[in-house]
Design a protein around this motif. Structure first.
Motif, short mmCIF file in Angstrom:
data_model
loop_
_atom_site.label_atom_id
_atom_site.label_comp_id
_atom_site.label_asym_id
_atom_site.label_seq_id
_atom_site.Cartn_x
_atom_site.Cartn_y
_atom_site.Cartn_z
N ARG A 66 0.80 -1.22 0.00
CA ARG A 66 0.00 0.00 0.00
C ARG A 66 0.83 1.27 0.00
O ARG A 66 0.30 2.36 -0.15
CB ARG A 66 -0.89 0.02 1.26
CG ARG A 66 -1.87 -1.14 1.37
CD ARG A 66 -2.58 -1.13 2.71
NE ARG A 66 -1.64 -1.37 3.81
CZ ARG A 66 -1.28 -0.45 4.69
NH1 ARG A 66 -1.78 0.78 4.62
NH2 ARG A 66 -0.43 -0.74 5.66
N GLY A 67 2.15 1.13 0.19
CA GLY A 67 2.98 2.31 0.38
C GLY A 67 3.94 2.58 -0.76
O GLY A 67 3.56 2.61 -1.93
N GLN A 68 5.19 2.77 -0.40
CA GLN A 68 6.20 3.19 -1.36
C GLN A 68 6.59 2.08 -2.34
O GLN A 68 6.35 0.90 -2.09
CB GLN A 68 7.45 3.65 -0.60
CG GLN A 68 7.21 4.88 0.26
CD GLN A 68 8.44 5.20 1.08
OE1 GLN A 68 8.96 4.37 1.81
NE2 GLN A 68 8.91 6.43 0.97
N ARG A 69 7.20 2.51 -3.41
CA ARG A 69 7.72 1.58 -4.39
C ARG A 69 9.05 1.00 -3.88
O ARG A 69 9.74 1.61 -3.07
CB ARG A 69 7.93 2.29 -5.73
CG ARG A 69 6.63 2.86 -6.31
CD ARG A 69 6.86 3.51 -7.66
NE ARG A 69 7.23 2.54 -8.68
CZ ARG A 69 6.38 1.77 -9.34
NH1 ARG A 69 5.07 1.86 -9.09
NH2 ARG A 69 6.79 0.93 -10.26
N VAL A 70 9.40 -0.16 -4.38
CA VAL A 70 10.61 -0.88 -3.96
C VAL A 70 11.51 -1.06 -5.18
O VAL A 70 11.04 -1.47 -6.24
CB VAL A 70 10.23 -2.25 -3.35
CG1 VAL A 70 11.47 -3.12 -3.15
CG2 VAL A 70 9.49 -2.05 -2.04
N PRO A 71 12.79 -0.74 -5.06
CA PRO A 71 13.70 -0.98 -6.19
C PRO A 71 13.75 -2.46 -6.56
O PRO A 71 13.77 -3.32 -5.68
CB PRO A 71 15.06 -0.52 -5.64
CG PRO A 71 14.75 0.34 -4.46
CD PRO A 71 13.48 -0.19 -3.89
N TRP A 72 13.76 -2.71 -7.86
CA TRP A 72 13.92 -4.09 -8.32
C TRP A 72 15.41 -4.31 -8.55
O TRP A 72 15.98 -3.93 -9.57
CB TRP A 72 13.13 -4.33 -9.61
CG TRP A 72 13.10 -5.78 -10.00
CD1 TRP A 72 13.58 -6.84 -9.30
CD2 TRP A 72 12.54 -6.34 -11.19
NE1 TRP A 72 13.35 -8.02 -9.97
CE2 TRP A 72 12.71 -7.75 -11.14
CE3 TRP A 72 11.90 -5.79 -12.30
CZ2 TRP A 72 12.31 -8.59 -12.14
CZ3 TRP A 72 11.47 -6.64 -13.31
CH2 TRP A 72 11.67 -8.03 -13.23
N ARG A 73 16.05 -4.95 -7.57
CA ARG A 73 17.49 -5.08 -7.56
C ARG A 73 17.91 -6.32 -8.35
O ARG A 73 18.25 -7.37 -7.78
CB ARG A 73 17.98 -5.10 -6.10
CG ARG A 73 17.74 -3.76 -5.40
CD ARG A 73 17.88 -3.83 -3.90
NE ARG A 73 16.73 -4.40 -3.26
CZ ARG A 73 15.86 -3.71 -2.51
NH1 ARG A 73 16.01 -2.43 -2.31
NH2 ARG A 73 14.84 -4.33 -1.96
N ARG A 74 17.86 -6.16 -9.68
CA ARG A 74 18.20 -7.26 -10.58
C ARG A 74 19.71 -7.27 -10.84
O ARG A 74 20.37 -6.25 -10.71
CB ARG A 74 17.47 -7.08 -11.92
CG ARG A 74 15.96 -7.09 -11.79
CD ARG A 74 15.30 -6.85 -13.13
NE ARG A 74 15.51 -5.49 -13.60
CZ ARG A 74 14.99 -4.99 -14.72
NH1 ARG A 74 14.23 -5.76 -15.49
NH2 ARG A 74 15.23 -3.75 -15.07
N PRO A 75 20.27 -8.42 -11.25
CA PRO A 75 21.69 -8.46 -11.59
C PRO A 75 22.02 -7.44 -12.67
O PRO A 75 21.27 -7.25 -13.62
CB PRO A 75 21.90 -9.89 -12.09
CG PRO A 75 20.85 -10.68 -11.38
CD PRO A 75 19.65 -9.77 -11.30
N ARG A 76 23.17 -6.80 -12.51
CA ARG A 76 23.61 -5.77 -13.46
C ARG A 76 24.74 -6.32 -14.31
O ARG A 76 25.63 -6.98 -13.77
CB ARG A 76 24.08 -4.55 -12.68
CG ARG A 76 22.98 -3.80 -11.95
CD ARG A 76 22.26 -2.81 -12.84
NE ARG A 76 23.12 -1.68 -13.11
CZ ARG A 76 22.92 -0.83 -14.13
NH1 ARG A 76 21.93 -1.02 -14.97
NH2 ARG A 76 23.73 0.21 -14.32
#
Length: 261
Positions: free
Chosen positions: A251-261
């Motif tokens: 319901r709140g903030q967005r979360v970074p999608w920490r995918r392999p770089r």
């Protein structure tokens, strides 16, 4: 057998939403090809909206976790997040003082993204007296740098005071500063020799765990062999890409999608 990745000793609290804290650290460090070794400082009750409770571990237990890892695994860098109490911060400083030369990235988590306080007042004093002299890179946001360097009226003077306290580099993050109308986030790295300014397009919405993610990416990059300056530049690019790909799990903030770089 695969090559052994460098280990980052991660000292932070648990966020059960998975957006910030130790979950963010583990994801970011793993995505960049380093190995995270997690030391838990506190259990929190929080979601993507805000935090409501922090139960800190005993300082002795945090130190024991650190000592177990350091006695077993060659650690290439240390990332510190939520410490919660002066007792924990003192214990962490005492352990790190016995391992001089370890690069330390300190993200001084004092307030949750939703505004809840996550640290007692005495912790600030320990950070300044005991941890800053051991810190390679400090990564405060706008609220944190003001609390760590009160009575000063510019980011430059605040960063100067923190460097005088012992930090080699200070990355003053501008994501929480008021938008000047240019649609940018301005981060500034203050170092021993010069100052570097980084400008990033300001993304819409608010994010949970962006500070943890950036600090952990810096630590991973340093563990992988980058200089602090190169690590900071690349870690910002990593974090910006993860924020662009963010999602809203609750319901709140967005979360970074920490995918392999």
């Amino acid at each position: 057998m695969s090559p052994i990745p460098p280990t980052v000793l991660v000292i932070a609290g648990n966020d059960p939403s998975g957006g910030a804290g130790i979950a963010a650290d583990l994801q970011a460090i793993s995505a960049l090809g380093a190995h995270p070794a997690p030391v838990i400082t506190a259990l929190t009750v929080q979601d993507t909206v805000d935090a409501s409770r922090v139960e800190a571990a005993a300082g002795e237990l945090v130190a024991a976790q650190m000592n177990a890892v350091l006695a077993d695994i060659p650690v290439a860098a240390v990332k510190i997040g939520l410490l919660a109490t002066a007792d924990i911060a003192t214990a962490v400083a005492e352990v790190l003082a016995r391992h001089p030369g370890l690069p330390v990235v300190l993200d001084p988590v004092l307030v949750a993204a939703g505004g809840a306080r996550l640290a007692e007042d005495a912790l600030v004093d320990v950070i300044l007296r005991r941890l800053c002299p051991l810190t390679t890179l400090l990564t405060p946001n706008a609220l944190e740098i003001r609390r760590l360097a009160p009575g000063l009226d510019t980011t430059t003077t605040r960063a100067g005071a923190l460097r005088a306290a012992g930090c080699d580099f200070v990355l003053a993050k501008g994501g929480d500063e008021e938008d000047t109308g240019h649609g940018e986030v301005v981060n500034t790295l203050y170092g021993p020799h010069d100052t570097q300014t980084f400008r990033w397009p300001r993304l819409e919405g608010s994010f949970h765990g962006s500070g943890c993610t950036l600090a952990s990416a810096c630590a991973a990059r340093i563990a992988l062999g980058d200089t602090v300056e190169k690590a900071v530049a690349q870690a910002q690019a990593d974090t910006h890409a993860w924020l662009e790909a963010s999602f809203q799990p609750g319901r709140g903030q967005r979360v970074p999608w920490r995918r392999p770089r």
